[in-house]
Design an enzyme around this catalytic site. Structure first.
Site, PDB file in Angstrom:
ATOM      1  N   LYS A  88      -8.228 -39.792  41.798  1.00  0.00           N
ATOM      2  CA  LYS A  88      -8.323 -39.071  40.526  1.00  0.00           C
ATOM      3  C   LYS A  88      -7.612 -37.733  40.668  1.00  0.00           C
ATOM      4  O   LYS A  88      -8.028 -36.888  41.455  1.00  0.00           O
ATOM      5  CB  LYS A  88      -9.788 -38.809  40.155  1.00  0.00           C
ATOM      6  CG  LYS A  88      -9.912 -38.288  38.729  1.00  0.00           C
ATOM      7  CD  LYS A  88     -11.133 -37.436  38.495  1.00  0.00           C
ATOM      8  CE  LYS A  88     -10.980 -36.036  39.032  1.00  0.00           C
ATOM      9  NZ  LYS A  88      -9.922 -35.242  38.378  1.00  0.00           N
ATOM     10  N   CYS A 125      -4.480 -22.311  48.720  1.00  0.00           N
ATOM     11  CA  CYS A 125      -5.690 -22.009  49.488  1.00  0.00           C
ATOM     12  C   CYS A 125      -5.344 -21.268  50.774  1.00  0.00           C
ATOM     13  O   CYS A 125      -6.213 -20.659  51.378  1.00  0.00           O
ATOM     14  CB  CYS A 125      -6.483 -23.276  49.759  1.00  0.00           C
ATOM     15  SG  CYS A 125      -5.457 -24.612  50.322  1.00  0.00           S
TER      16      CYS A 125
HETATM   17  P1  ADP Z   1      -9.825 -25.597  40.916  1.00  0.00           P
HETATM   18  O1  ADP Z   1     -10.712 -24.416  40.762  1.00  0.00           O
HETATM   19  O2  ADP Z   1      -8.745 -25.433  41.895  1.00  0.00           O
HETATM   20  O3  ADP Z   1      -9.403 -26.250  39.636  1.00  0.00           O
HETATM   21  P2  ADP Z   1     -11.706 -27.704  41.265  1.00  0.00           P
HETATM   22  O4  ADP Z   1     -12.510 -27.930  42.479  1.00  0.00           O
HETATM   23  O5  ADP Z   1     -12.410 -27.390  39.994  1.00  0.00           O
HETATM   24  O6  ADP Z   1     -10.672 -26.615  41.702  1.00  0.00           O
HETATM   25  O7  ADP Z   1     -10.746 -28.942  40.981  1.00  0.00           O
HETATM   26  C1  ADP Z   1     -10.166 -29.728  41.977  1.00  0.00           C
HETATM   27  C2  ADP Z   1     -10.341 -31.180  41.619  1.00  0.00           C
HETATM   28  O8  ADP Z   1     -11.730 -31.451  41.505  1.00  0.00           O
HETATM   29  C3  ADP Z   1      -9.730 -31.596  40.270  1.00  0.00           C
HETATM   30  O9  ADP Z   1      -9.199 -32.896  40.396  1.00  0.00           O
HETATM   31  C4  ADP Z   1     -10.931 -31.603  39.351  1.00  0.00           C
HETATM   32  O10 ADP Z   1     -10.764 -32.505  38.275  1.00  0.00           O
HETATM   33  C5  ADP Z   1     -12.013 -32.085  40.278  1.00  0.00           C
HETATM   34  N1  ADP Z   1     -13.386 -31.737  39.884  1.00  0.00           N
HETATM   35  C6  ADP Z   1     -13.817 -30.593  39.297  1.00  0.00           C
HETATM   36  N2  ADP Z   1     -15.162 -30.665  39.088  1.00  0.00           N
HETATM   37  C7  ADP Z   1     -15.567 -31.866  39.557  1.00  0.00           C
HETATM   38  C8  ADP Z   1     -16.841 -32.550  39.654  1.00  0.00           C
HETATM   39  N3  ADP Z   1     -17.965 -31.998  39.248  1.00  0.00           N
HETATM   40  N4  ADP Z   1     -16.853 -33.774  40.209  1.00  0.00           N
HETATM   41  C9  ADP Z   1     -15.729 -34.350  40.647  1.00  0.00           C
HETATM   42  N5  ADP Z   1     -14.515 -33.771  40.610  1.00  0.00           N
HETATM   43  C10 ADP Z   1     -14.437 -32.548  40.066  1.00  0.00           C
END
Ligand code: ADP
Length: 473
Positions: free
Chosen positions: A166, A276
């Protein structure tokens, strides 16, 4: 989406925007948990066949994918700049880096060796063998939208695993272009699967709880990584986590401050600071701080913000408005607490930039431990400089964080280089080197920056089980 060797579209789609101008550049299938299940089942159905192919066959598929990615480098890079924002030259570099993982693991697929171990018993033989873990679920971020995919997919399929990925909702078009390459490279149906979605949470929950998934690999923020690790824990699923960083960049007074300042100017503003391993706290020994700041400022002033497809542009937009707000909050907080603004310090809204998410390349000095920017990952184009006096003091300050991904040290003193290399609690350390990364080298963090490593032989082990055979003869 790409499931079981076929592209599918859903009735419901979501839009993808160019962060430099706000223009819509595509509509993408909005997958649900149901699609995640379909993809996992396809990966499971393909697993035994793929695990049973020879390493030579898997290697050939990866090598073809490498060649296709190089052939499509220019178009993939242009797509990346439109979707993610980095200048075209940086996109070209990233596509090369992404392709490097395909080539390196094409080679390494053939080197998954076992071992025989002498026994204390004359009638016993030990054999150690490695097998693919099974179906892998992967979640990737938007900041490096091609290489973060190949860094997971290439070792997984080299090992004989199948995978469901994903991508980040901001950059699904790059992910689709990568999967087109994997398809065209002849990777069999079900071996690689792509689920795009505007709503990551339910997909993540399925990845963590579906018993067919044997391993979860994630690159993203530390808070989300912790949620996923927690949700994967009841089944003790294997996890690899590449999470946030808060990199110190240390310049000792025996180093050339001009050379070090040029180095930090290059690495700090790469991808507008959205990496990062981006230096977040720049520690400079007090006697050279003025010379260092003078050179760094000369470089920062020259950075040209704008749409990365335009020539002369050296720094692109941030991913979205929330990212701009976060950077601005850290700068406002630092200035209120006594930092000195040497350049930038504002949103950029002039001319064509008004519909994008731009923040001025910014240089702050006199940064202190009470400021947000000293504690939190910035993920933006702000260079925060802190003066220090002694080696012990700077090592303590550098390690004073829950993060432990990358660190950089500039020194001409060999003993000091070795001492700091050993004392810094970070997984990747650049010594007089701003780019300590490569498909051939292990990348990963200590502390809350992650678990496991990507790239190198270590990156392949993440997808392999070790099996011991004890034979009585
Ligand atoms: P950033 O702050 O760099 O956007 P995230 O950790 O939010 O970092 O996003 C990195 C990846 O994690 C993306 O593919 C995002 O869709 C996914 N993501 C964000 N929240 C969730 C969640 N609760 N469960 C699974 N995947 C998530």
């Amino acid at each position: 989406m790409y499931i079981n060797g076929e592209w599918l579209i859903t009735e419901k789609t979501f839009a993808v925007y160019n962060p430099a101008c706000g223009e819509e550049i595509g509509q993408v299938a909005d997958g649900t948990r149901h699609h995640a299940v379909m993809a996992i089942e396809a990966a499971q159905a393909a697993f035994s066949g793929w695990a049973g192919t020879t390493a030579y066959k898997r290697s050939e598929c990866l090598y073809r994918a490498y060649e296709l990615m190089i052939e499509r480098k220019q178009q993939l890079a242009e797509l990346m700049t439109r979707e993610q924002g980095k200048p075209l030259k940086a996109s070209l570099n990233e596509v090369q880096y992404g392709a490097d993982f395909l080539r390196w693991y094409a080679e390494e697929a053939k080197r998954v060796y076992g071992e025989t171990i002498p026994s204390a018993r004359s009638d016993q033989r030990f054999i150690v063998h490695h097998q693919p873990v099974g179906v892998v679920a992967a979640i990737t971020p938007w900041n490096y939208p091609v290489s973060m995919i190949t860094r997971k997919v290439a070792p997984a399929i080299a090992a004989g695993c199948t995978i469901v990925l994903k991508p980040a909702e901001a950059t699904p078009l790059c992910a689709m272009a990568v999967f087109e390459i994997l398809h065209d490279a002849g990777i069999p149906a079900g071996v690689v699967n792509l689920v795009t979605s505007a709503e990551p949470k339910p997909i993540g929950e399925e990845f963590c709880t579906n018993v067919l998934v044997k391993k979860l690999t994630f690159t993203g923020s530390t808070p989300v990584g912790k949620i996923l690790a927690r949700d994967a824990a009841p089944q003790l699923k294997r996890v690899s986590m590449e999470l946030g960083g808060h990199a110190p960049f240390i310049v000792f007074d025996d180093a050339d401050p001009v050379h070090a300042a040029k180095g930090v100017a290059l690495i700090k503003f790469l991808n507008a600071g959205q990496a990062c391993i981006s230096p977040n706290r720049i520690f400079v020994q007090r006697s050279i701080v003025e010379t260092f700041l003078k050179t760094l400022k000369e470089r920062v002033v020259k950075l040209q913000a704008g749409n990365g497809l335009e020539s002369g542009v050296t720094i692109g937009p941030l991913v979205n408005q929330a990212a701009v707000d976060k950077v601005d909050k850290q700068v406002v907080d630092a200035l209120a607490k006594g930092a000195t603004l040497l350049h930038g310090g504002k949103r950029l809204v002039e001319g064509n930039m008004k519909n994008g998410h731009f923040y001025a390349p910014t240089l702050l000095s006199n940064v202190s431990p009470d400021m947000l920017i000293y504690r939190e990952e910035t993920f933006g184009p702000v260079a925060a400089v802190i003066a220090f006096d002694s080696e012990d003091e700077v090592i303590a300050m550098a390690n004073d964080t829950n993060y432990g991904l990358a660190a950089y040290v500039y020194t001409q003193n060999l003993s000091r280089a070795m001492r700091t290399f050993e004392a810094l609690q970070f997984g990747i350390i650049g010594i007089n080197d701003i780019n300590p990364t490569s498909a051939a080298a292990p990348f990963g963090g200590m502390k809350e920056s992650g678990l496991g490593r990507e790239g190198a032989r270590d990156g392949l082990k993440e997808y392999l089980e070790t099996k011991l055979g004890g034979f009585s003869i």
